[in-house]
Write an enzyme that holds these catalytic residues in place. Structure first.
Site, PDB file in Angstrom:
ATOM      1  N   ASP A  68       0.820  -1.207   0.000  1.00 30.07           N
ATOM      2  CA  ASP A  68       0.000   0.000   0.000  1.00 30.07           C
ATOM      3  C   ASP A  68       0.855   1.259   0.000  1.00 30.07           C
ATOM      4  O   ASP A  68       2.069   1.216   0.227  1.00 30.07           O
ATOM      5  CB  ASP A  68      -0.911   0.021   1.227  1.00 30.07           C
ATOM      6  CG  ASP A  68      -2.034  -0.989   1.135  1.00 30.07           C
ATOM      7  OD1 ASP A  68      -2.372  -1.388   0.003  1.00 30.07           O
ATOM      8  OD2 ASP A  68      -2.563  -1.382   2.189  1.00 30.07           O
ATOM      9  N   TYR A 110       7.528 -10.068   6.817  1.00 29.25           N
ATOM     10  CA  TYR A 110       7.317  -8.640   7.033  1.00 29.25           C
ATOM     11  C   TYR A 110       7.934  -8.203   8.357  1.00 29.25           C
ATOM     12  O   TYR A 110       7.941  -8.955   9.337  1.00 29.25           O
ATOM     13  CB  TYR A 110       5.822  -8.315   7.082  1.00 29.25           C
ATOM     14  CG  TYR A 110       5.142  -8.228   5.739  1.00 29.25           C
ATOM     15  CD1 TYR A 110       5.096  -7.023   5.034  1.00 29.25           C
ATOM     16  CD2 TYR A 110       4.531  -9.341   5.176  1.00 29.25           C
ATOM     17  CE1 TYR A 110       4.454  -6.937   3.807  1.00 29.25           C
ATOM     18  CE2 TYR A 110       3.886  -9.265   3.948  1.00 29.25           C
ATOM     19  CZ  TYR A 110       3.849  -8.060   3.277  1.00 29.25           C
ATOM     20  OH  TYR A 110       3.217  -7.972   2.057  1.00 29.25           O
TER      21      TYR A 110
END
EC number: 5.4.99.12
Length: 256
Positions: free
Chosen positions: A55, A113
């Site tokens: 994003d 992540y």
């Protein structure tokens, strides 16, 4: 002779409207395709395929893409050529020629992540774009106690944002850990799984911070798996603290 390239990217997501191409937006895919097509000098447009989307504001240390290039060129030549044309907030860190059936998205075995949380009463101006800030008291031992509940195969419906197109919310997280970066006064979360839902990591981090602050019981993740209700885990940590660290593949899939 067409060659398929696997390219690993690092980028600062601050000034990108995410990874995926969008009309009239500066995205990672847009700047990368612009550079590749400039190198190609062919009428046929070359499209880049990413391992997944990030994003707006989300960073990457190891995003992976693939594309087919119509001219013979070495991996080192491709790396140097792209880096000479890419903007300074995007860099090719690795480049390989791979088999034509390699696919950056469909042959992945997992992703890792990181999420960095800065501490302190006030936001550090030099960290505001690269961490999520949390000013409230935290008991990191409570967070560490909760981390094993994050691992395993679960229905993460309570941790997916609206707008997700995933048919199933079941995912497997192989490893979840948290540690203190005392030099930078930060807390670092790390998640390794077979795939992640839309905003899943950011929602999980926000929930874990609430556990550390005493707003939730330590083992609240177990309840949230059962209720499958996003309204029970409303908070989402800022995009600025999230980093796609690594995408995993089988080495056999990359051998020519």
């Amino acid at each position: 002779m067409t060659q398929r390239f696997k390219v690993t990217l690092a980028y600062d997501g601050t000034n990108f409207a995410g990874f995926q191409a969008q009309p009239n937006q500066r995205t990672v895919q847009f700047v990368l395709e612009k550079a590749i097509n400039k190198m190609s000098k062919k009428d046929e447009y070359i499209t880049v395929y990413g391992s997944g989307r990030t994003d707006s504001g989300v960073h990457a240390l190891g995003q992976v893409v693939h594309f087919d290039f119509p001219h013979p060129i070495s991996a080192k030549g491709m790396l140097r050529g792209l880096n000479s044309m890419l903007p300074l907030d995007c860099e090719v860190v690795d480049c390989k020629i791979v088999p034509n059936d390699f696919h950056s998205r469909y042959t992945t075995h997992g992703k890792r992540y990181l999420y960095r949380v800065s501490r302190g009463e006030f936001v550090n101006p030099f960290k505001r774009l690269y961490t999520g800030h949390y000013k409230y008291p935290l008991d990191i031992e409570k967070i560490k106690e909760a981390m094993p509940d994050v691992e395993g195969t679960h229905d993460y419906s309570s941790f997916v944002a609206s707008g997700s197109q995933a048919k199933s919310h079941v995912r497997t997280i192989y490893e979840a850990k948290v540690y203190e970066d005392k030099v930078n006064d930060e807390i670092v979360f790390e998640f390794y799984g077979n795939g992640f839902l839309y905003n899943q990591v950011r929602i999980m981090v926000a929930t874990l911070l609430e556990i550390g602050n005493g707003k939730r019981p330590v083992h609240d993740f177990l309840r949230l798996y059962e209720v499958k209700d996003r309204s029970q885990a409303r908070q989402t940590a800022p995009a600025s603290g999230l980093y796609l660290k690594e995408v995993y593949y089988d080495e056999e899939d990359e051998k020519l």
